[in-house]
Design an enzyme around this catalytic site. Structure first.
Site, PDB file in Angstrom:
ATOM      1  N   PRO A  15       0.672  -1.243   0.137  1.00  0.00           N
ATOM      2  CA  PRO A  15       0.144   0.011   0.003  1.00  0.00           C
ATOM      3  C   PRO A  15       0.757   1.237   0.062  1.00  0.00           C
ATOM      4  O   PRO A  15       2.020   1.331   0.658  1.00  0.00           O
ATOM      5  CB  PRO A  15      -0.850  -0.096   1.277  1.00  0.00           C
ATOM      6  CG  PRO A  15      -0.568  -1.288   1.865  1.00  0.00           C
ATOM      7  CD  PRO A  15       0.630  -1.906   0.990  1.00  0.00           C
ATOM      8  N   VAL A  16       0.527   2.088  -0.624  1.00  0.00           N
ATOM      9  CA  VAL A  16       1.327   3.540  -0.985  1.00  0.00           C
ATOM     10  C   VAL A  16       0.997   4.246   0.386  1.00  0.00           C
ATOM     11  O   VAL A  16      -0.012   4.551   0.901  1.00  0.00           O
ATOM     12  CB  VAL A  16       0.865   4.163  -2.179  1.00  0.00           C
ATOM     13  CG1 VAL A  16       1.494   5.567  -2.350  1.00  0.00           C
ATOM     14  CG2 VAL A  16       0.974   3.195  -3.407  1.00  0.00           C
ATOM     15  N   GLY A  63       3.598   3.788   5.321  1.00  0.00           N
ATOM     16  CA  GLY A  63       4.650   3.279   6.198  1.00  0.00           C
ATOM     17  C   GLY A  63       5.091   1.948   6.061  1.00  0.00           C
ATOM     18  O   GLY A  63       6.026   1.166   6.728  1.00  0.00           O
ATOM     19  N   GLY A  81       6.924   1.246   3.194  1.00  0.00           N
ATOM     20  CA  GLY A  81       8.190   1.393   2.521  1.00  0.00           C
ATOM     21  C   GLY A  81       7.820   1.035   0.875  1.00  0.00           C
ATOM     22  O   GLY A  81       8.861   0.811   0.257  1.00  0.00           O
ATOM     23  N   SER A  82       6.691   1.515   0.361  1.00  0.00           N
ATOM     24  CA  SER A  82       6.390   1.091  -0.946  1.00  0.00           C
ATOM     25  C   SER A  82       7.229   1.961  -2.074  1.00  0.00           C
ATOM     26  O   SER A  82       7.796   1.085  -2.928  1.00  0.00           O
ATOM     27  CB  SER A  82       4.790   1.583  -1.302  1.00  0.00           C
ATOM     28  OG  SER A  82       4.896   2.588  -1.906  1.00  0.00           O
ATOM     29  N   ALA A  97      10.637   2.859  -1.262  1.00  0.00           N
ATOM     30  CA  ALA A  97      12.037   2.301  -1.352  1.00  0.00           C
ATOM     31  C   ALA A  97      11.988   1.234  -2.348  1.00  0.00           C
ATOM     32  O   ALA A  97      12.595   0.808  -2.812  1.00  0.00           O
ATOM     33  CB  ALA A  97      12.370   2.205  -0.098  1.00  0.00           C
ATOM     34  N   ALA A  98      10.732   0.412  -2.165  1.00  0.00           N
ATOM     35  CA  ALA A  98      10.694  -1.034  -2.598  1.00  0.00           C
ATOM     36  C   ALA A  98      10.536  -1.121  -4.362  1.00  0.00           C
ATOM     37  O   ALA A  98      11.212  -1.633  -4.883  1.00  0.00           O
ATOM     38  CB  ALA A  98       9.510  -1.885  -2.064  1.00  0.00           C
ATOM     39  N   ASP A 130      14.160   3.025   5.706  1.00  0.00           N
ATOM     40  CA  ASP A 130      13.129   2.529   4.751  1.00  0.00           C
ATOM     41  C   ASP A 130      14.312   1.591   3.621  1.00  0.00           C
ATOM     42  O   ASP A 130      14.092   0.500   3.381  1.00  0.00           O
ATOM     43  CB  ASP A 130      12.505   3.349   3.932  1.00  0.00           C
ATOM     44  CG  ASP A 130      11.046   3.374   4.685  1.00  0.00           C
ATOM     45  OD1 ASP A 130      11.266   3.673   5.853  1.00  0.00           O
ATOM     46  OD2 ASP A 130      10.054   4.036   3.814  1.00  0.00           O
TER      47      ASP A 130
END
Ligand code: PMV
Length: 308
Positions: free
Chosen positions: A96-97, A100, A102-103, A105-106, A147
């Site tokens: 989920p954007v 929290g 880390g979307s 960074a991923a 993150d």
């Protein structure tokens, strides 16, 4: 075609205080991930498809500060290529954007790795991490770097800003339930508000940061010693300190209390706060009840994850 994947992350202890040099603990959340495929394209240009955010476009039609475009531009700059290759890039993320997990960074880590592998550019983990941190800074102001570190190494991390990366061992697996308030709250706002508090009364807030830092330190020892049950009380204490920092919210407090009443060993908000996620430490046999209670108390979604 070249594929790369990166997990989500969750902060267990130490958010906000980590910006002021105190330690924080964060772990990967492998139930959610960003996946990127890069292949050669018969069409000229770099074509990006990211169905989760309804994006289908050629790179040069996006503004250069677009989060995905900025990764690709900076990566190609790093490679010093004179002619851009023709590529098709597909990005799918279940993270989920702005909550929290880390979307951002991923997506950056997975996209960077897939581009590097496809273009035969050898990139060590440290280099991917440093690159991702630079991208995080473009979009999030003054991030601590936690993150990108957890997402990149996909290991539990004891993070102190500016210090070498320390991963740590989990003595005994434990279960946490992550619940999403469904409210997206920009981290840079809560980080900015904490900074204003700190500027007005440094000694008061330094004491709060010290207490949070001690909690992270103690929590790491408990996890390494295989005594995760000790984390419950530490979570409750950490949440109370985050409340004094004004970064919790009525919705987060409601979920934290609901989890505690449903038999969780402890609970706290996680990440920037004001919205986003909270976490609850549970004995695995209580995970179902705690998840259900959290949904009844307003959580939009829950994820159960084992920390190994
Ligand atoms: O909201 P998240 O999970 O991206 O975490 C923010 C954590 C803070 O400590 C509040 C900020 C930071 O950069 O570490």
């Amino acid at each position: 075609m070249t594929h790369a994947s990166a997990p989500g992350k969750i902060i267990l202890f130490g958010e906000h205080a980590v910006v002021y040099g105190r330690p924080a603990l964060a772990v990967p959340v492998t139930q959610v991930h960003a996946d990127v495929d890069v292949s050669d394209s018969p069409r000229p240009g770099i074509w990006i498809e990211a169905p989760d955010i309804y994006l289908r476009a050629e790179l040069n039609t996006l503004s250069s500060d677009h989060p995905i475009a900025s990764v690709i531009h900076n990566f190609l700059f790093l490679l010093r290529v004179s002619r851009f290759p023709n590529l098709a890039i597909k990005i799918i993320s279940t993270i989920p954007v702005a909550s929290g997990l880390g979307s951002g960074a991923a997506v950056t880590v997975a996209l960077t790795r897939a581009l590097a592998a496809h273009l035969n550019y050898a990139m060590a983990d440290e280099e991917v991490n440093a690159f991702t941190y630079e991208i995080e800074k473009l979009h999030h102001g003054t991030p601590s770097g936690i993150d990108n570190t957890v997402v990149n190494y996909a290991r539990p991390v004891y993070f102190v800003k500016g210090q070498p990366i320390e991963t740590f061992h989990v003595g005994k697996p434990f279960t946490i339930v992550i619940a999403d308030t469904g409210i997206s709250a920009p981290t840079n706002e809560s980080v900015g508000d904490v900074r204003r508090l700190w500027m007005n009364d440094r000694s008061r807030w330094e004491t709060v940061f010290d207490k949070i830092g001690e909690i992270s330190f103690t929590a790491r020892r408990a996890i390494e010693a295989g005594k995760p049950e000790l984390l419950g009380e530490l979570m409750n204490e950490n949440h109370a300190l985050l409340k004094t920092l004004t970064v919790s919210s009525p919705e987060l407090d409601k979920l934290v209390e609901a989890a505690q009443q449903a038999g969780a060993l402890g609970a706290k908000m996680s990440g920037g706060g004001r919205g986003g996620n909270m976490i609850a430490l549970v004995e695995s046999e209580h995970a179902e009840t705690v998840s259900r209670t959290l949904k009844e108390a307003g959580a939009r979604n829950t994820i159960r994850t084992q920390i190994l």
